[in-house]
Design an enzyme around this catalytic site. Structure first.
Site, PDB file in Angstrom:
ATOM      1  N   ASP A 157       0.812  -1.226   0.000  1.00 30.28           N
ATOM      2  CA  ASP A 157       0.000   0.000   0.000  1.00 30.28           C
ATOM      3  C   ASP A 157       0.846   1.276   0.000  1.00 30.28           C
ATOM      4  OD1 ASP A 157      -2.206  -1.677   0.121  1.00 30.28           O
ATOM      5  OD2 ASP A 157      -2.259  -1.624   2.306  1.00 30.28           O
TER       6      ASP A 157
ATOM      7  N   LYS B 277       1.768   2.174  -5.133  1.00 29.59           N
ATOM      8  CA  LYS B 277       2.279   1.627  -6.404  1.00 29.59           C
ATOM      9  C   LYS B 277       1.349   1.943  -7.571  1.00 29.59           C
ATOM     10  CE  LYS B 277       2.291  -2.414  -4.359  1.00 29.59           C
ATOM     11  NZ  LYS B 277       2.082  -2.033  -2.946  1.00 29.59           N
TER      12      LYS B 277
ATOM     13  N   GLY C  78      -4.589  -4.247  -3.793  1.00 30.49           N
ATOM     14  CA  GLY C  78      -5.570  -3.209  -4.109  1.00 30.49           C
ATOM     15  C   GLY C  78      -4.757  -1.989  -4.492  1.00 30.49           C
ATOM     16  N   HIS C  79      -4.715  -1.668  -5.765  1.00 33.29           N
ATOM     17  CA  HIS C  79      -3.896  -0.556  -6.252  1.00 33.29           C
ATOM     18  C   HIS C  79      -4.811   0.587  -6.673  1.00 33.29           C
ATOM     19  CE1 HIS C  79      -0.266  -3.390  -7.197  1.00 33.29           C
ATOM     20  NE2 HIS C  79      -0.654  -3.421  -5.946  1.00 33.29           N
TER      21      HIS C  79
ATOM     22  N   GLN D 151       2.028  -5.997  -3.253  1.00 35.07           N
ATOM     23  CA  GLN D 151       2.466  -6.117  -1.852  1.00 35.07           C
ATOM     24  C   GLN D 151       3.772  -5.324  -1.662  1.00 35.07           C
ATOM     25  OE1 GLN D 151       1.418  -9.495  -3.379  1.00 35.07           O
ATOM     26  NE2 GLN D 151      -0.488  -8.482  -2.892  1.00 35.07           N
TER      27      GLN D 151
HETATM   28  P1  GDP Z   1      -0.773   0.340  -3.543  1.00 30.52           P
HETATM   29  O1  GDP Z   1      -1.364  -0.934  -3.085  1.00 30.52           O
HETATM   30  O2  GDP Z   1       0.703   0.404  -3.319  1.00 30.52           O
HETATM   31  O3  GDP Z   1      -1.144   0.710  -4.953  1.00 30.52           O
HETATM   32  O4  GDP Z   1      -1.386   1.472  -2.595  1.00 30.52           O
HETATM   33  P2  GDP Z   1      -2.948   1.602  -2.179  1.00 30.52           P
HETATM   34  O5  GDP Z   1      -3.708   2.103  -3.328  1.00 30.52           O
HETATM   35  O6  GDP Z   1      -3.418   0.382  -1.510  1.00 30.52           O
HETATM   36  O7  GDP Z   1      -2.833   2.686  -1.027  1.00 30.52           O
HETATM   37  C1  GDP Z   1      -2.312   3.938  -1.230  1.00 30.52           C
HETATM   38  C2  GDP Z   1      -3.384   4.976  -0.859  1.00 30.52           C
HETATM   39  O8  GDP Z   1      -2.792   6.247  -0.721  1.00 30.52           O
HETATM   40  C3  GDP Z   1      -4.445   5.133  -1.922  1.00 30.52           C
HETATM   41  O9  GDP Z   1      -5.658   5.453  -1.292  1.00 30.52           O
HETATM   42  C4  GDP Z   1      -3.939   6.295  -2.752  1.00 30.52           C
HETATM   43  O10 GDP Z   1      -4.984   6.993  -3.415  1.00 30.52           O
HETATM   44  C5  GDP Z   1      -3.320   7.143  -1.694  1.00 30.52           C
HETATM   45  N1  GDP Z   1      -2.150   7.948  -2.111  1.00 30.52           N
HETATM   46  C6  GDP Z   1      -1.170   7.642  -2.999  1.00 30.52           C
HETATM   47  N2  GDP Z   1      -0.234   8.606  -3.003  1.00 30.52           N
HETATM   48  C7  GDP Z   1      -0.624   9.541  -2.109  1.00 30.52           C
HETATM   49  C8  GDP Z   1      -0.054  10.751  -1.625  1.00 30.52           C
HETATM   50  O11 GDP Z   1       1.017  11.171  -2.030  1.00 30.52           O
HETATM   51  N3  GDP Z   1      -0.762  11.428  -0.665  1.00 30.52           N
HETATM   52  C9  GDP Z   1      -1.947  10.994  -0.188  1.00 30.52           C
HETATM   53  N4  GDP Z   1      -2.554  11.717   0.736  1.00 30.52           N
HETATM   54  N5  GDP Z   1      -2.498   9.845  -0.610  1.00 30.52           N
HETATM   55  C10 GDP Z   1      -1.852   9.129  -1.536  1.00 30.52           C
HETATM   56  P1  IMO Z   2      -0.882  -4.175  -2.269  1.00 33.14           P
HETATM   57  O1  IMO Z   2      -0.422  -4.715  -3.590  1.00 33.14           O
HETATM   58  C1  IMO Z   2      -0.988  -4.588   2.075  1.00 33.14           C
HETATM   59  C2  IMO Z   2      -1.029  -8.654   3.689  1.00 33.14           C
HETATM   60  C3  IMO Z   2      -2.287  -9.106   4.378  1.00 33.14           C
HETATM   61  C4  IMO Z   2      -1.712 -10.104   5.354  1.00 33.14           C
HETATM   62  C5  IMO Z   2      -0.564 -10.751   4.563  1.00 33.14           C
HETATM   63  C6  IMO Z   2      -0.946 -12.052   3.880  1.00 33.14           C
HETATM   64  O2  IMO Z   2      -2.191  -3.469  -2.319  1.00 33.14           O
HETATM   65  O3  IMO Z   2       0.204  -3.391  -1.621  1.00 33.14           O
HETATM   66  P2  IMO Z   2      -2.510 -12.774   1.853  1.00 33.14           P
HETATM   67  O4  IMO Z   2      -3.872 -12.330   1.456  1.00 33.14           O
HETATM   68  O5  IMO Z   2      -1.460 -12.513   0.830  1.00 33.14           O
HETATM   69  O6  IMO Z   2      -2.488 -14.188   2.341  1.00 33.14           O
HETATM   70  O7  IMO Z   2      -2.150 -11.878   3.146  1.00 33.14           O
HETATM   71  O8  IMO Z   2      -0.210  -9.795   3.582  1.00 33.14           O
HETATM   72  N1  IMO Z   2      -1.234  -8.151   2.311  1.00 33.14           N
HETATM   73  C7  IMO Z   2      -1.181  -6.861   1.967  1.00 33.14           C
HETATM   74  N2  IMO Z   2      -1.019  -5.758   2.730  1.00 33.14           N
HETATM   75  N3  IMO Z   2      -1.076  -4.474   0.735  1.00 33.14           N
HETATM   76  C8  IMO Z   2      -1.215  -5.560  -0.045  1.00 33.14           C
HETATM   77  O9  IMO Z   2      -1.177  -5.498  -1.386  1.00 33.14           O
HETATM   78  C9  IMO Z   2      -1.311  -6.819   0.568  1.00 33.14           C
HETATM   79  N4  IMO Z   2      -1.481  -8.083   0.113  1.00 33.14           N
HETATM   80  C10 IMO Z   2      -1.417  -8.875   1.189  1.00 33.14           C
HETATM   81  O10 IMO Z   2      -2.927  -8.047   5.027  1.00 33.14           O
HETATM   82  O11 IMO Z   2      -1.113  -9.425   6.442  1.00 33.14           O
HETATM   83 MG    MG Z   3      -2.892  -1.614  -1.817  1.00 35.96          MG
END
Ligand code: GDP
Ligand code: IMO
Ligand code: MG
Length: 423
Positions: A13, A16, A40-41, A224
């Site tokens: 998270d 990415k 979840g991207h 991840q």
């Molecule tokens: P990913 O899994 O690495 O793609 O990241 P996620 O989407 O799960 O989580 C990142 C969260 O931070 C999302 O809700 C994005 O919209 C948000 N986000 C990304 N970059 C920024 C930033 O620079 N500032 C803020 N406030 N939010 C951001």
């Molecule tokens: P993105 O790509 C954050 C965490 C889960 C759990 C562990 C194992 O959005 O960054 P799993 O479902 O793989 O068996 O879970 O890894 N986890 C993540 N945490 N971002 C993710 O993906 C994750 N994918 C798995 O919360 O602790």
């Molecule tokens: Mg994510």
């Protein structure tokens, strides 16, 4: 021509999805190489927020081809939901999305096995997203799995049935209370499979290597983060794939000599969702403030993300195991208005001060050693160039660069595509 990699350096998270979307205009192909719908991207532009699970984050650009590589595990049900989500936005995914025949399939019983395994662990549970990731990779390495290419064969249903029946026996073995309606789950699965069959399946390793020969530019999108890597993460509280750089070679079929830039992405602080050790975790109002300002709720499960200060011991380790060449710092805006910022630069580990990642970072072994830096008062979300960044933030970045010995090239100051500053 080389393949550039984009990898999360923390517990996932990091942002990415946002950065892959921003970078896609420089690439012809975006390829996911591991993980599955546990990811979840999030991408934001034109006031709309999109969350992708299996589909690479280049899908919203008109020309990029998006490849789901052999290292990914695909749940047809989730993938079809994602495709339906794209239809609303007139995205022509049929011409822009291709799937490796060698990618493994998540069956409904894999999801049930995930749930049964977690329930049986009680308090020691991993905190899995319950998407069937672990059981599917176990069947892959156990040499029992079903792959996308199997959908092209007449034997698919027979093989599905044999594997699902075996899983049912295993589920009963766990002796946990699980409520489910397998026939309904299977009907949903086979409906989705029928839709999946309309997509293009390819031998993606050949496609990608040919693309390299034709000088097409490829960006590999990680899912991840490094601390969730099956080998290098905080085992057993990890996911079941190699999230680190080498995973891109096995997950796409490209040689290590073809890797170019390795972009390492991290948040200006740290978050973790699910169980497992987290030395710099905050349990006070500072942590709550990060969670609130950063809107730290899981994109997949909606669970609150645990928050804490930046951990440079862990980050340095991630930079090392991935061979990171450029850093990207996300969510700098969330740290605005903190008077003092703390950065963990060492661990007190069994009475000793160490700067490397030890075997176990459980609370009883590790106490973080912090350096304090001055915070900045300014809102960053409207800034557009590096020279506008407040001095304290520039000092924060310089401190990290010195410690990590890799330049920070992008600073993100908000979730939108446009809130991206290049240095
Ligand atoms: P990913 O899994 O690495 O793609 O990241 P996620 O989407 O799960 O989580 C990142 C969260 O931070 C999302 O809700 C994005 O919209 C948000 N986000 C990304 N970059 C920024 C930033 O620079 N500032 C803020 N406030 N939010 C951001
Ligand atoms: P993105 O790509 C954050 C965490 C889960 C759990 C562990 C194992 O959005 O960054 P799993 O479902 O793989 O068996 O879970 O890894 N986890 C993540 N945490 N971002 C993710 O993906 C994750 N994918 C798995 O919360 O602790
Ligand atoms: Mg994510």
């Amino acid at each position: 021509m080389a393949v550039d990699l984009l990898l999360g350096l923390q517990w996932g998270d990091e942002g990415k999805g946002k950065i892959v979307d921003v970078l896609t205009r420089n690439y012809d192909i975006i390829a996911r190489f591991q993980g599955g719908p546990n990811a979840g991207h999030t991408l934001e532009f034109d006031g709309i927020k999109h969350v992708l699970r299996t589909i690479p984050s280049g899908i919203f650009h008109p020309s990029a081809v998006n490849v789901i590589g052999n290292g990914v595990v695909i749940d047809p049900v989730v993938l079809v939901q994602e495709l339906e989500g794209l239809e609303k936005f007139d995205i022509d995914y049929r011409s822009k999305l291709i799937l490796s025949r060698k990618a493994h399939l998540i069956l409904p019983t894999h999801r049930l096995l995930d749930a049964a395994s977690e329930a049986s662990k009680g308090k020691a549970k991993i905190g899995s997203t319950l998407k069937g990731i672990g059981p599917t990779y176990m069947d892959k390495t156990g040499r029992n799995g079903l792959r996308v290419g199997d959908l092209e064969l007449d034997t698919f249903e027979t093989r599905y049935r044999a594997l699902a029946e075996k899983h049912e026996t295993m589920i009963r073995h766990y002796e946990v209370d699980l409520e489910y309606d397998l026939p309904e789950m299977e009907a949903e699965f086979f409906n989705a499979v029928a839709k999946l069959r309309e997509l293009t399946f390819i031998d993606s390793e050949a496609y990608l290597n040919d693309a390299l020969k034709q000088d097409r530019k490829i960006l590999a999108e990680g899912a991840q983060g490094s601390l969730l890597d099956i080998d290098f993460g905080t085992y057993p509280f990890v996911t079941s794939s190699n999230t680190t750089a080498a995973g891109a070679c096995t997950g796409l079929g490209i040689g290590p000599n073809r890797i170019g830039e390795v972009y390492g992405i991290f948040k200006a602080y740290t978050t973790r969702v699910g169980s497992g050790p987290f030395p710099t975790e905050l349990f006070d109002e500072t942590g709550e403030r990060m969670a609130k300002t950063g809107n730290e709720f899981g994109a997949v499960t909606g669970r609150p993300r645990r928050c804490g200060w930046l951990d440079l011991v862990a980050l340095k380790y991630a930079v090392q195991v991935n061979g990171v060449t450029q850093l990207m710092m996300m969510k700098a805006d969330v740290l605005s208005k903190f008077e003092t910022l703390k950065v963990c630069t060492a661990y007190e580990y069994n009475g000793e001060v160490i700067e490397h990642m030890p075997f176990s970072i459980e609370k009883e072994n590790v106490t973080p050693v912090y350096t304090e830096l001055r915070g900045w008062d300014q809102d960053l979300t409207e800034l557009t160039s590096a020279d506008q960044l407040p001095q304290e933030l520039q000092d924060y970045i310089t401190f990290l660069e010195k410690h990590l010995d890799v330049p920070v090239k992008i600073v993100s100051v908000g979730p939108d595509r446009t809130q991206t500053i290049y240095r």
